[in-house]
Design a protein around this motif. Sequence first.
Motif, PDB file in Angstrom:
ATOM      1  N   GLY A  33       0.781  -1.232   0.000  1.00 20.20           N
ATOM      2  CA  GLY A  33       0.000   0.000   0.000  1.00 20.20           C
ATOM      3  C   GLY A  33       0.810   1.277   0.000  1.00 20.20           C
ATOM      4  O   GLY A  33       0.247   2.364   0.115  1.00 20.20           O
ATOM      5  N   LYS A  34       2.145   1.191  -0.142  1.00 22.78           N
ATOM      6  CA  LYS A  34       2.965   2.410  -0.156  1.00 22.78           C
ATOM      7  C   LYS A  34       2.628   3.312  -1.334  1.00 22.78           C
ATOM      8  O   LYS A  34       2.816   4.529  -1.265  1.00 22.78           O
ATOM      9  CB  LYS A  34       4.447   2.053  -0.205  1.00 22.78           C
ATOM     10  N   ALA A  35       2.148   2.719  -2.421  1.00 22.57           N
ATOM     11  CA  ALA A  35       1.829   3.531  -3.593  1.00 22.57           C
ATOM     12  C   ALA A  35       0.634   4.439  -3.334  1.00 22.57           C
ATOM     13  O   ALA A  35       0.529   5.521  -3.910  1.00 22.57           O
ATOM     14  CB  ALA A  35       1.545   2.632  -4.800  1.00 22.57           C
ATOM     15  N   GLU A  36      -0.300   3.995  -2.470  1.00 25.39           N
ATOM     16  CA  GLU A  36      -1.488   4.796  -2.181  1.00 25.39           C
ATOM     17  C   GLU A  36      -1.386   5.566  -0.879  1.00 25.39           C
ATOM     18  O   GLU A  36      -2.195   6.460  -0.617  1.00 25.39           O
ATOM     19  CB  GLU A  36      -2.732   3.889  -2.112  1.00 25.39           C
ATOM     20  N   ALA A  37      -0.416   5.245  -0.040  1.00 24.14           N
ATOM     21  CA  ALA A  37      -0.301   5.885   1.269  1.00 24.14           C
ATOM     22  C   ALA A  37       0.056   7.365   1.116  1.00 24.14           C
ATOM     23  O   ALA A  37       0.662   7.787   0.127  1.00 24.14           O
ATOM     24  CB  ALA A  37       0.760   5.171   2.111  1.00 24.14           C
ATOM     25  N   ASP A  38      -0.347   8.158   2.124  1.00 17.88           N
ATOM     26  CA  ASP A  38       0.006   9.571   2.128  1.00 17.88           C
ATOM     27  C   ASP A  38       1.519   9.736   2.173  1.00 17.88           C
ATOM     28  O   ASP A  38       2.217   9.066   2.939  1.00 17.88           O
ATOM     29  CB  ASP A  38      -0.615  10.276   3.339  1.00 17.88           C
ATOM     30  N   SER A  39       2.012  10.624   1.348  1.00 19.78           N
ATOM     31  CA  SER A  39       3.447  10.861   1.299  1.00 19.78           C
ATOM     32  C   SER A  39       3.700  12.243   0.730  1.00 19.78           C
ATOM     33  O   SER A  39       2.903  12.764  -0.060  1.00 19.78           O
ATOM     34  CB  SER A  39       4.145   9.799   0.426  1.00 19.78           C
ATOM     35  N   ALA A  40       4.803  12.848   1.143  1.00 17.88           N
ATOM     36  CA  ALA A  40       5.193  14.131   0.572  1.00 17.88           C
ATOM     37  C   ALA A  40       5.780  13.959  -0.825  1.00 17.88           C
ATOM     38  O   ALA A  40       5.980  14.952  -1.532  1.00 17.88           O
ATOM     39  CB  ALA A  40       6.212  14.820   1.483  1.00 17.88           C
ATOM     40  N   GLU A  41       6.057  12.718  -1.223  1.00 24.54           N
ATOM     41  CA  GLU A  41       6.677  12.438  -2.516  1.00 24.54           C
ATOM     42  C   GLU A  41       5.629  12.018  -3.537  1.00 24.54           C
ATOM     43  O   GLU A  41       4.873  11.074  -3.319  1.00 24.54           O
ATOM     44  CB  GLU A  41       7.720  11.328  -2.376  1.00 24.54           C
ATOM     45  N   ASP A  42       5.572  12.732  -4.658  1.00 22.78           N
ATOM     46  CA  ASP A  42       4.762  12.294  -5.783  1.00 22.78           C
ATOM     47  C   ASP A  42       5.459  11.130  -6.488  1.00 22.78           C
ATOM     48  O   ASP A  42       6.673  10.940  -6.354  1.00 22.78           O
ATOM     49  CB  ASP A  42       4.578  13.426  -6.790  1.00 22.78           C
ATOM     50  N   VAL A  43       4.683  10.393  -7.242  1.00 22.88           N
ATOM     51  CA  VAL A  43       5.232   9.296  -8.046  1.00 22.88           C
ATOM     52  C   VAL A  43       4.711   9.429  -9.469  1.00 22.88           C
ATOM     53  O   VAL A  43       3.497   9.591  -9.678  1.00 22.88           O
ATOM     54  CB  VAL A  43       4.833   7.917  -7.470  1.00 22.88           C
ATOM     55  N   VAL A  44       5.611   9.374 -10.416  1.00 21.21           N
ATOM     56  CA  VAL A  44       5.245   9.353 -11.821  1.00 21.21           C
ATOM     57  C   VAL A  44       6.003   8.203 -12.491  1.00 21.21           C
ATOM     58  O   VAL A  44       7.202   8.018 -12.267  1.00 21.21           O
ATOM     59  CB  VAL A  44       5.588  10.675 -12.531  1.00 21.21           C
ATOM     60  N   LEU A  45       5.287   7.414 -13.278  1.00 20.82           N
ATOM     61  CA  LEU A  45       5.876   6.300 -14.019  1.00 20.82           C
ATOM     62  C   LEU A  45       5.248   6.279 -15.410  1.00 20.82           C
ATOM     63  O   LEU A  45       4.022   6.175 -15.540  1.00 20.82           O
ATOM     64  CB  LEU A  45       5.621   4.982 -13.285  1.00 20.82           C
ATOM     65  N   LEU A  46       6.076   6.426 -16.440  1.00 23.73           N
ATOM     66  CA  LEU A  46       5.609   6.437 -17.827  1.00 23.73           C
ATOM     67  C   LEU A  46       6.281   5.293 -18.564  1.00 23.73           C
ATOM     68  O   LEU A  46       7.513   5.170 -18.582  1.00 23.73           O
ATOM     69  CB  LEU A  46       5.959   7.765 -18.488  1.00 23.73           C
ATOM     70  N   ALA A  47       5.465   4.397 -19.145  1.00 22.10           N
ATOM     71  CA  ALA A  47       5.959   3.223 -19.862  1.00 22.10           C
ATOM     72  C   ALA A  47       5.718   3.393 -21.355  1.00 22.10           C
ATOM     73  O   ALA A  47       4.607   3.734 -21.776  1.00 22.10           O
ATOM     74  CB  ALA A  47       5.283   1.961 -19.351  1.00 22.10           C
ATOM     75  N   ILE A  48       6.780   3.147 -22.153  1.00 24.56           N
ATOM     76  CA  ILE A  48       6.698   3.251 -23.623  1.00 24.56           C
ATOM     77  C   ILE A  48       7.146   1.916 -24.211  1.00 24.56           C
ATOM     78  O   ILE A  48       8.326   1.548 -24.076  1.00 24.56           O
ATOM     79  CB  ILE A  48       7.598   4.393 -24.144  1.00 24.56           C
ATOM     80  N   ARG A  49       6.237   1.199 -24.816  1.00 19.74           N
ATOM     81  CA  ARG A  49       6.599  -0.100 -25.417  1.00 19.74           C
ATOM     82  C   ARG A  49       6.639   0.030 -26.923  1.00 19.74           C
ATOM     83  O   ARG A  49       5.705   0.551 -27.549  1.00 19.74           O
ATOM     84  CB  ARG A  49       5.577  -1.168 -25.019  1.00 19.74           C
ATOM     85  N   PHE A  50       7.712  -0.461 -27.515  1.00 21.33           N
ATOM     86  CA  PHE A  50       7.879  -0.417 -28.969  1.00 21.33           C
ATOM     87  C   PHE A  50       7.340  -1.701 -29.601  1.00 21.33           C
ATOM     88  O   PHE A  50       7.591  -2.797 -29.087  1.00 21.33           O
ATOM     89  CB  PHE A  50       9.349  -0.238 -29.344  1.00 21.33           C
ATOM     90  N   ALA A  51       6.625  -1.547 -30.690  1.00 23.14           N
ATOM     91  CA  ALA A  51       6.043  -2.698 -31.382  1.00 23.14           C
ATOM     92  C   ALA A  51       7.142  -3.485 -32.095  1.00 23.14           C
ATOM     93  O   ALA A  51       8.184  -2.970 -32.449  1.00 23.14           O
ATOM     94  CB  ALA A  51       5.001  -2.224 -32.393  1.00 23.14           C
TER      95      ALA A  51
END
Length: 502
Positions: A484-502
């Motif tokens: 649950g760390k991804a949803e827990a309150d935190s001062a740190e934002d999280v950004v994750l961008l995935a790019i898959r090549f065909a």
Amino acid sequence: MNAPHPAKVAGIDSMVPSPAHTVASAAPDASPVTGAAAPSAAVGPDAPGALLQDRLAGWVSDLTTLHELTERLVRTDTLSEALDEVLRAGAALVGARRGLVVLEPADGLGPDTTAGLGLGRADLGHLETVPRGCLSHGRILDGLPVGEDGVAEPDLLTDKSLDPRHREVAARLGYAASYALPLSVGGTAGTGPSNPGTAASAGSAGVPAGGPVVSAAGPRRLGAAVWFYDEPAEPGARPRHLAGLYARYAAQHLARLLEVERTRTAMATMAGELLPSRLPRVSGVQLAARHRTGPLGGGDWYDALPLPDAALGLAVGSVTGSGPSAVAAMGRLRASLRAYAVMEGEDPVAVLSDLELLLRLTEPARSATALFGYCEPALRRITLAGAGHSPPLLVGERRTEFVETSVSAPLGMLACWEAPSVELQAEPGETVLLYTDGLLHRTGDPADRAFARLHAAAAGVPRAVRHDPDAVAEHVLRTVLPGGKAEADSAEDVVLLAIRFA
């Protein structure tokens, strides 16, 4: 004192320790509220002292109970946890087994939510079929006047004045009585008696029975709680008094969590409006993103922008600070980067150089990290430039490795930013992960261990889902931030961008 007798606080569940004392047997006609005997019952020269000790023991027992329950309540960090704790504590105080709490702030700003104790979704659905004005907690939510000690319905199945549908639902769900309390804040200036002369008939917890002094503004309703009995029953004076005190304290805690929840929702909405509403569809690549922000909002962002010649501009970045000002600065920076990308996106170094100059001129007190990539899907190539940002991670069938980028300072930290670009050449089916530092910081690990955890999470993506960038992003996020760390309150934002090549 005399030999121990059953606990004075009737209705207190055994889950809450309560010291035994002698008030229950002090006299045959003892007061049900204070436990004190009528004057005619005093026997022997030591009777007044014994009664005083009994009363003090009762106050200590009640205050200990309230302390235990409120301590558990203040350890809750979210509205859902707090509502569940209110239900459990109230059930212990009034001797019930099931309950329901409805949060419905009178200001209409929400959030409106319902929690049940010992009630499933179907049970809650059955209760919703009863006209609201026929339920005790429904009348509280509608603002109808109720007594200071709540609303008791001691025998629902035989009370012909009740709505037939209410009796039918009560019979179906197997409860025969209920006791409801409002959850309100404000309008109580203290716990002093409205008439000082009533202090002699103080309640068992040491609070005068005259009741709270209510200000002219009146209380602000947050919601209502109701507990259900399996058999016809009604809580006595002491359980009512303790439950009322607890509800008052609980409402204050709920009000604080409510403000946090509203702030979190507002910041998430604001940040969401400043981020892409949807990712573009570009031939040759598939995109997926994850964004998590704390209750105050932060300055992390991502972007994917179609460019001329079937190219794609990819960006992730982070502005220092938190709160509305950081969110606004993030929006301005992202919009500016988009403009520079359209004009000179094929040269990522020029894009970040322009962004750095803008930041120094318009946001001199801020710094930012950023990574911009000019993606050519047909060639499976990305030309990257970074400013103080973490390196991308390339994930494929035969390799999982960080992309080597030049070391450079964040934007706004030096008089002039400049760093060479690098080229990333991907193979068919490989995925590139761009992320912000918040993903690493939320782990709580040192930098080297956090990078190792991210690398292991990417290498461990199941082969069956590697064709889906959304599944890859979700797996990496849940593996790097488990429990649950991804949803827990935190001062740190999280950004994750995935790019898959065909």
